[in-house]
Design a protein around this motif. Structure first.
Motif, PDB file in Angstrom:
ATOM      1  N   ARG A 270      -2.536  14.201  -8.933  1.00  0.00           N
ATOM      2  CA  ARG A 270      -2.594  13.419 -10.176  1.00  0.00           C
ATOM      3  C   ARG A 270      -1.201  12.976 -10.619  1.00  0.00           C
ATOM      4  NH1 ARG A 270      -2.557  16.711 -14.836  1.00  0.00           N
ATOM      5  NH2 ARG A 270      -3.913  15.319 -16.004  1.00  0.00           N
ATOM      6  N   THR A 271      -0.182  13.741 -10.273  1.00  0.00           N
ATOM      7  CA  THR A 271       1.189  13.319 -10.593  1.00  0.00           C
ATOM      8  C   THR A 271       1.522  12.020  -9.857  1.00  0.00           C
ATOM      9  OG1 THR A 271       1.868  15.609 -10.895  1.00  0.00           O
ATOM     10  CG2 THR A 271       3.620  14.022 -10.448  1.00  0.00           C
ATOM     11  N   ILE A 272       1.242  12.009  -8.560  1.00  0.00           N
ATOM     12  CA  ILE A 272       1.547  10.799  -7.773  1.00  0.00           C
ATOM     13  C   ILE A 272       0.702   9.634  -8.290  1.00  0.00           C
ATOM     14  CG2 ILE A 272       1.568   9.777  -5.465  1.00  0.00           C
ATOM     15  CD1 ILE A 272       1.740  12.642  -4.313  1.00  0.00           C
ATOM     16  N   GLU A 273      -0.572   9.929  -8.565  1.00  0.00           N
ATOM     17  CA  GLU A 273      -1.458   8.855  -9.016  1.00  0.00           C
ATOM     18  C   GLU A 273      -0.965   8.259 -10.343  1.00  0.00           C
ATOM     19  OE1 GLU A 273      -5.622   9.783  -9.080  1.00  0.00           O
ATOM     20  OE2 GLU A 273      -6.132   7.816  -9.921  1.00  0.00           O
ATOM     21  N   ALA A 274      -0.523   9.118 -11.255  1.00  0.00           N
ATOM     22  CA  ALA A 274      -0.052   8.608 -12.553  1.00  0.00           C
ATOM     23  C   ALA A 274       1.175   7.709 -12.356  1.00  0.00           C
ATOM     24  CB  ALA A 274       0.272   9.771 -13.486  1.00  0.00           C
ATOM     25  N   VAL A 275       2.077   8.113 -11.474  1.00  0.00           N
ATOM     26  CA  VAL A 275       3.270   7.295 -11.195  1.00  0.00           C
ATOM     27  C   VAL A 275       2.835   5.934 -10.646  1.00  0.00           C
ATOM     28  CG1 VAL A 275       5.274   7.082  -9.655  1.00  0.00           C
ATOM     29  CG2 VAL A 275       4.837   9.247 -10.845  1.00  0.00           C
TER      30      VAL A 275
ATOM     31  N   THR B 222       0.841  -1.197   0.000  1.00  0.00           N
ATOM     32  CA  THR B 222       0.000   0.000   0.000  1.00  0.00           C
ATOM     33  C   THR B 222       0.878   1.249   0.000  1.00  0.00           C
ATOM     34  OG1 THR B 222       0.094   0.037   2.393  1.00  0.00           O
ATOM     35  CG2 THR B 222      -1.768  -1.121   1.443  1.00  0.00           C
ATOM     36  N   VAL B 223       0.221   2.400  -0.128  1.00  0.00           N
ATOM     37  CA  VAL B 223       0.909   3.668   0.140  1.00  0.00           C
ATOM     38  C   VAL B 223       1.059   3.755   1.658  1.00  0.00           C
ATOM     39  CG1 VAL B 223       0.708   6.178   0.094  1.00  0.00           C
ATOM     40  CG2 VAL B 223       0.016   4.842  -1.906  1.00  0.00           C
TER      41      VAL B 223
ATOM     42  N   ARG C 276      -0.018   4.415 -10.979  1.00  0.00           N
ATOM     43  CA  ARG C 276      -0.753   3.606 -11.965  1.00  0.00           C
ATOM     44  C   ARG C 276       0.194   2.921 -12.962  1.00  0.00           C
ATOM     45  NH1 ARG C 276      -6.245   3.863 -12.217  1.00  0.00           N
ATOM     46  NH2 ARG C 276      -7.230   5.401 -10.852  1.00  0.00           N
ATOM     47  N   VAL C 277       1.225   3.635 -13.393  1.00  0.00           N
ATOM     48  CA  VAL C 277       2.184   3.013 -14.326  1.00  0.00           C
ATOM     49  C   VAL C 277       2.854   1.821 -13.646  1.00  0.00           C
ATOM     50  CG1 VAL C 277       4.350   3.335 -15.600  1.00  0.00           C
ATOM     51  CG2 VAL C 277       2.624   5.159 -15.586  1.00  0.00           C
ATOM     52  N   TRP C 278       3.286   2.036 -12.425  1.00  0.00           N
ATOM     53  CA  TRP C 278       3.978   0.964 -11.687  1.00  0.00           C
ATOM     54  C   TRP C 278       3.024  -0.196 -11.389  1.00  0.00           C
ATOM     55  CZ3 TRP C 278       3.547   0.748  -5.928  1.00  0.00           C
ATOM     56  CH2 TRP C 278       4.305  -0.290  -5.387  1.00  0.00           C
ATOM     57  N   ASP C 279       1.779   0.148 -11.028  1.00  0.00           N
ATOM     58  CA  ASP C 279       0.791  -0.881 -10.700  1.00  0.00           C
ATOM     59  C   ASP C 279       0.571  -1.799 -11.910  1.00  0.00           C
ATOM     60  OD1 ASP C 279      -1.101  -2.112  -9.052  1.00  0.00           O
ATOM     61  OD2 ASP C 279      -2.740  -0.956  -9.947  1.00  0.00           O
ATOM     62  N   ARG C 280       0.619  -1.201 -13.102  1.00  0.00           N
ATOM     63  CA  ARG C 280       0.362  -1.981 -14.316  1.00  0.00           C
ATOM     64  C   ARG C 280       1.593  -2.772 -14.749  1.00  0.00           C
ATOM     65  NH1 ARG C 280      -1.448   2.089 -17.132  1.00  0.00           N
ATOM     66  NH2 ARG C 280       0.374   2.272 -18.462  1.00  0.00           N
ATOM     67  N   LEU C 281       2.772  -2.139 -14.655  1.00  0.00           N
ATOM     68  CA  LEU C 281       3.961  -2.759 -15.249  1.00  0.00           C
ATOM     69  C   LEU C 281       4.933  -3.355 -14.231  1.00  0.00           C
ATOM     70  CD1 LEU C 281       4.795  -0.078 -17.965  1.00  0.00           C
ATOM     71  CD2 LEU C 281       3.483  -2.185 -18.222  1.00  0.00           C
TER      72      LEU C 281
ATOM     73  N   ARG D  48      -7.483   4.263   1.760  1.00  0.00           N
ATOM     74  CA  ARG D  48      -8.656   3.459   1.355  1.00  0.00           C
ATOM     75  C   ARG D  48      -9.027   3.645  -0.119  1.00  0.00           C
ATOM     76  NH1 ARG D  48     -10.118   5.524   6.423  1.00  0.00           N
ATOM     77  NH2 ARG D  48      -9.852   3.944   8.033  1.00  0.00           N
ATOM     78  N   ASN D  49      -8.208   4.351  -0.888  1.00  0.00           N
ATOM     79  CA  ASN D  49      -8.468   4.546  -2.317  1.00  0.00           C
ATOM     80  C   ASN D  49      -8.266   3.202  -3.029  1.00  0.00           C
ATOM     81  OD1 ASN D  49      -8.163   5.223  -5.085  1.00  0.00           O
ATOM     82  ND2 ASN D  49      -7.492   7.286  -4.538  1.00  0.00           N
ATOM     83  N   SER D  50      -9.146   2.880  -3.972  1.00  0.00           N
ATOM     84  CA  SER D  50      -9.036   1.562  -4.613  1.00  0.00           C
ATOM     85  C   SER D  50      -7.712   1.406  -5.369  1.00  0.00           C
ATOM     86  CB  SER D  50     -10.215   1.328  -5.558  1.00  0.00           C
ATOM     87  OG  SER D  50     -10.223   2.355  -6.513  1.00  0.00           O
ATOM     88  N   VAL D  51      -7.126   2.513  -5.801  1.00  0.00           N
ATOM     89  CA  VAL D  51      -5.867   2.421  -6.547  1.00  0.00           C
ATOM     90  C   VAL D  51      -4.731   1.921  -5.644  1.00  0.00           C
ATOM     91  CG1 VAL D  51      -4.919   4.764  -6.168  1.00  0.00           C
ATOM     92  CG2 VAL D  51      -4.560   3.638  -8.341  1.00  0.00           C
ATOM     93  N   ASN D  52      -4.981   1.957  -4.366  1.00  0.00           N
ATOM     94  CA  ASN D  52      -3.923   1.721  -3.383  1.00  0.00           C
ATOM     95  C   ASN D  52      -4.139   0.442  -2.575  1.00  0.00           C
ATOM     96  OD1 ASN D  52      -2.014   2.110  -1.300  1.00  0.00           O
ATOM     97  ND2 ASN D  52      -3.438   3.360  -0.126  1.00  0.00           N
ATOM     98  N   GLN D  53      -4.946  -0.484  -3.044  1.00  0.00           N
ATOM     99  CA  GLN D  53      -5.238  -1.640  -2.189  1.00  0.00           C
ATOM    100  C   GLN D  53      -4.411  -2.882  -2.526  1.00  0.00           C
ATOM    101  OE1 GLN D  53      -7.025  -1.044   0.603  1.00  0.00           O
ATOM    102  NE2 GLN D  53      -6.832   0.989  -0.293  1.00  0.00           N
ATOM    103  N   LYS D  54      -3.994  -3.015  -3.767  1.00  0.00           N
ATOM    104  CA  LYS D  54      -3.218  -4.218  -4.127  1.00  0.00           C
ATOM    105  C   LYS D  54      -2.071  -3.822  -5.034  1.00  0.00           C
ATOM    106  CE  LYS D  54      -5.692  -8.476  -3.506  1.00  0.00           C
ATOM    107  NZ  LYS D  54      -6.925  -8.241  -2.830  1.00  0.00           N
ATOM    108  N   LEU D  55      -1.184  -3.040  -4.520  1.00  0.00           N
ATOM    109  CA  LEU D  55      -0.034  -2.597  -5.302  1.00  0.00           C
ATOM    110  C   LEU D  55       0.969  -3.750  -5.398  1.00  0.00           C
ATOM    111  CD1 LEU D  55       0.320   0.978  -3.757  1.00  0.00           C
ATOM    112  CD2 LEU D  55      -0.566   0.378  -6.007  1.00  0.00           C
ATOM    113  N   PRO D  56       1.932  -3.661  -6.326  1.00  0.00           N
ATOM    114  CA  PRO D  56       2.919  -4.742  -6.398  1.00  0.00           C
ATOM    115  C   PRO D  56       3.694  -4.902  -5.087  1.00  0.00           C
ATOM    116  CG  PRO D  56       3.042  -3.352  -8.363  1.00  0.00           C
ATOM    117  CD  PRO D  56       2.105  -2.668  -7.409  1.00  0.00           C
ATOM    118  N   ARG D  57       3.865  -3.795  -4.369  1.00  0.00           N
ATOM    119  CA  ARG D  57       4.672  -3.807  -3.145  1.00  0.00           C
ATOM    120  C   ARG D  57       4.381  -2.508  -2.421  1.00  0.00           C
ATOM    121  NH1 ARG D  57       7.282  -4.941   0.553  1.00  0.00           N
ATOM    122  NH2 ARG D  57       9.349  -5.859   0.719  1.00  0.00           N
TER     123      ARG D  57
END
Ligand code: HEM
Ligand code: SF4
Length: 589
Positions: free
Chosen positions: A238-243, A133-134, A245-250, A166-175
């Motif tokens: 949005r800058t942090i979120e974009a970073v 998570t963050v 999201r890229v990492w979450d995907r790749l 608790r943001n959904s973007v932050n619940q299952k990150l790679p690490r």
């Protein structure tokens, strides 16, 4: 003018917040079900970590990590942490971490929901303090008050915390993902070693951030790269979120040891990562979109109201040691006549009783403005100059008026093998011994350049004590000698988290019991051999590893067990060193 730091919503009672309430009730249900042999089964562990509750080396007890966003605390919050330490931990201690969180150790699983409920009453949470998570969002503890501050980053760090919690973007990150903010070029937020770091800048009167990504410590340390030279402040979420999201995907998901964003950036190169980031950024709503919360500017502190600080009640006579303490522990704020007081917590530990007392001292003298610092200290801001003797006296009464904050004796250590399931050696044990050698040195370490040396100790290569960015760092390891193993430390020299950051150089292995003697000899050599004004890191870089290895060669030898059985007992321990009680790491679960 404000009396106490409770205006902002950051400290509001969350115990009736339906989301928070349901979350804790759910945690309690799952914990009981798991205890009874059912529930989530193996999935309980990641679930527990998501809620800030770690396993410990000792069976059946937990470590709970309380997030302290940007290190900011109110007296009521500190009282609540003290209550939890008092009621639910064996040792009645809190431990301030290298990322401004506070940890409680030896909490029973069935008590952990009670801790969560008490914390919720004062707006604190353990949610997303562990797991993928963050994590706790850190910031310069002197933001807004030090002379060199560009602007106060606190409201921006708070906005990021609220956005990602608790943001959904932050619940299952790679690490895990660590964010920090620095308010000045001094970089007290330690940007070079963070997944993302935001440095306050002023561009022709416009406040903004330089954004760095891909730093990290651990067994494969890496210094962050600059992603963008300048973004206006309102672009930050949005800058942090974009970073992310890229990492979450790749990012790597199978091998958790290669999953931090630093590995992705090392693999792609910063230019390709930047290109992907820009593509991602273009898909996100604009900065003014309602989903991106506005910073809460009530977090910007002002001078406490006259009546709330004690100088109006008369002056105290300075106690012995006041002048020395004032020199190192009281920092002039840009707002005269206020000072910020560093409360040195030896190796980060503070008792429940001390926390209760500190909360009241902060109320009385600091307008209630408390921060935790990544140096494992507490910081009390907005202390009137006339109150310095009085606050020093009250800190002395609770055993917390030690001078020399941020100097060589202010040793930073991770929790280490005393409680950490994957710890190898007792980092706190070595840290305590180094501290007592320095304090017993009777002025031998008074030399200003020696005083400036930063020591950091970790109990294993994972670097939770941040040994890579120390002038003198140690991490724990085991050395085999025949049938036995003995505790040892790897010595690292010349690291720094300031400026562009510099990773310390691995220098040599030393049996744990000999490390303090080696340390003293190293300091003597530095004092003898340095050029005029040469700092420790510059000296160790100039003389080189081979020179230091030769200098300390006598401490390298591994004594046979029958010659020196104590070499087989770690610092602070009474029994022979063993790794048999090591558990499974939860950091990559
Ligand atoms: C393989 C497992 C682990 C790895 C790779 C790891 C790695 C790290 C690293 C690199 C840091 C520090 C630097 C930073 O702030 O980024 C850190 C922070 C920290 N770690 Fe670990 N760690 C692990 C497990 C643990 C465990 C089991 C504990 C203790 C129960 C622990 C306690 C801490 C603490 C107290 C901090 C400061 C963190 C905070 O407040 O957020 N770590 N960890
Ligand atoms: S550095 Fe190692 S021993 Fe210390 S807390 Fe981290 S994982 Fe545990």
């Amino acid at each position: 003018m404000i009396g106490e730091a409770t205006r902002s919503e950051f400290a509001q009672d969350k115990s009736d917040d339906p989301v928070v309430k349901a979350e804790i009730d759910n945690f309690e249900r799952e914990a009981l079900a798991w205890r009874a042999g059912g529930g989530l089964g193996d999935d309980f562990r990641p679930f527990r970590l998501q809620h800030g509750t770690y396993g410990q080396r000792q069976a059946n007890v937990q470590m709970m990590r309380i997030k302290v966003p940007h290190g900011t605390m109110t007296p009521d919050q500190l009282h609540a942490v003290a209550d939890c330490a008092d009621s639910y931990t064996v040792r009645k201690l809190g431990h301030v971490t290298t990322r401004q969180a506070i940890q409680l150790h030896f909490v029973k699983l069935e008590d952990s929901p009670k801790v969560m409920r008490r914390l919720a009453e004062v707006g604190l949470t353990t949610r997303e303090a562990c797991g993928h998570t963050v994590r706790n969002i850190t910031a310069d503890p002197l933001s807004g008050i030090a002379d060199d501050c560009v602007f106060d980053v606190t409201p921006y760090a708070e906005a990021a915390m609220r956005y990602f919690l608790r943001n959904s973007v932050n619940q299952k990150l790679p690490r895990k993902f660590k964010i920090t903010y620095s308010a000045s070029p001094e970089d007290r937020g330690l940007i070079p070693m963070h997944d993302i770091g935001l440095m306050a800048l002023d561009r022709d009167g416009e406040p903004g951030f330089r954004v760095s990504v891909g730093g990290g410590l651990g067994a494969a340390p890496r210094v962050a790269d600059v992603l963008v030279d300048f973004i206006p402040v309102h672009e930050q979420l949005r800058t942090i979120e974009a970073v992310i999201r890229v990492w979450d995907r790749l990012g790597e998901r199978r091998n958790k040891n290669k999953a931090r964003i630093k590995f992705l950036i090392a693999r792609l190169g910063i230019d390709e990562f930047r290109r992907l980031y820009e593509v991602e950024l273009a898909t996100l709503p604009p900065a003014g979109h309602p989903q991106y919360r506005e910073p809460d500017f009530t977090l910007i502190e002002e001078a406490p109201a006259e009546a709330s600080y004690a100088s109006s009640h008369g002056r105290a006579a300075p106690r012995p040691g006041f002048d020395a303490w004032r020199r190192t522990n009281a920092i002039k704020q840009r707002q005269a006549p206020y000072h910020t007081v560093y409360v040195l917590l030896p190796i980060g530990d503070v008792s429940a009783e001390q926390m209760h007392a500190l909360a009241e001292i902060a109320r009385k003298y600091a307008g209630g403005h408390i921060r935790t610092a990544a140096t494992q200290n507490l910081v009390l801001r907005w202390v009137h100059e006339d109150d310095l003797p009085a606050i020093h006296g009250e800190l002395a009464d609770i055993g917390l008026a030690e001078a020399d904050a941020l100097t060589i004796s202010d040793v930073v250590t991770c929790p280490g093998a005393d409680t950490c399931s994957i710890g190898v050696t007792s980092s706190k044990g070595l840290g305590t011994e180094l501290r007592s050698r320095i304090l017993a040195g009777n002025g031998r370490y008074r030399d200003p350049l020696v005083n400036d040396i930063k020591i950091r100790v970790s109990g294993c290569p994972n670097s939770c004590g941040q040994h890579h960015v120390a002038d003198i760092g140690f991490y724990g390891m085991a050395i085999r000698s025949g049938e036995r193993q003995l505790p040892a430390f790897q010595l690292l020299l010349g690291g720094s988290a300031q400026g562009e950051g510099r990773l310390a150089t691995i220098t040599m292995k030393i049996p744990a019991r000999r490390a303090p003697d080696a340390f003293e000899k190293l300091l003597d050599a530095y004092v003898r051999e340095r050029n005029d004004g040469e700092r420790f890191g510059a000296w160790s870089g100039r003389v080189g590893t081979a020179h230091v290895q030769e200098l300390l060669a006598e401490y390298k030898a591994v004594p046979a067990f029958n010659e020196d059985p104590m070499a087989y007992v770690d610092w602070g321990q009474t029994k022979l060193f063993t790794l048999d009680d090591m558990g499974e790491g939860e950091c990559a679960v």
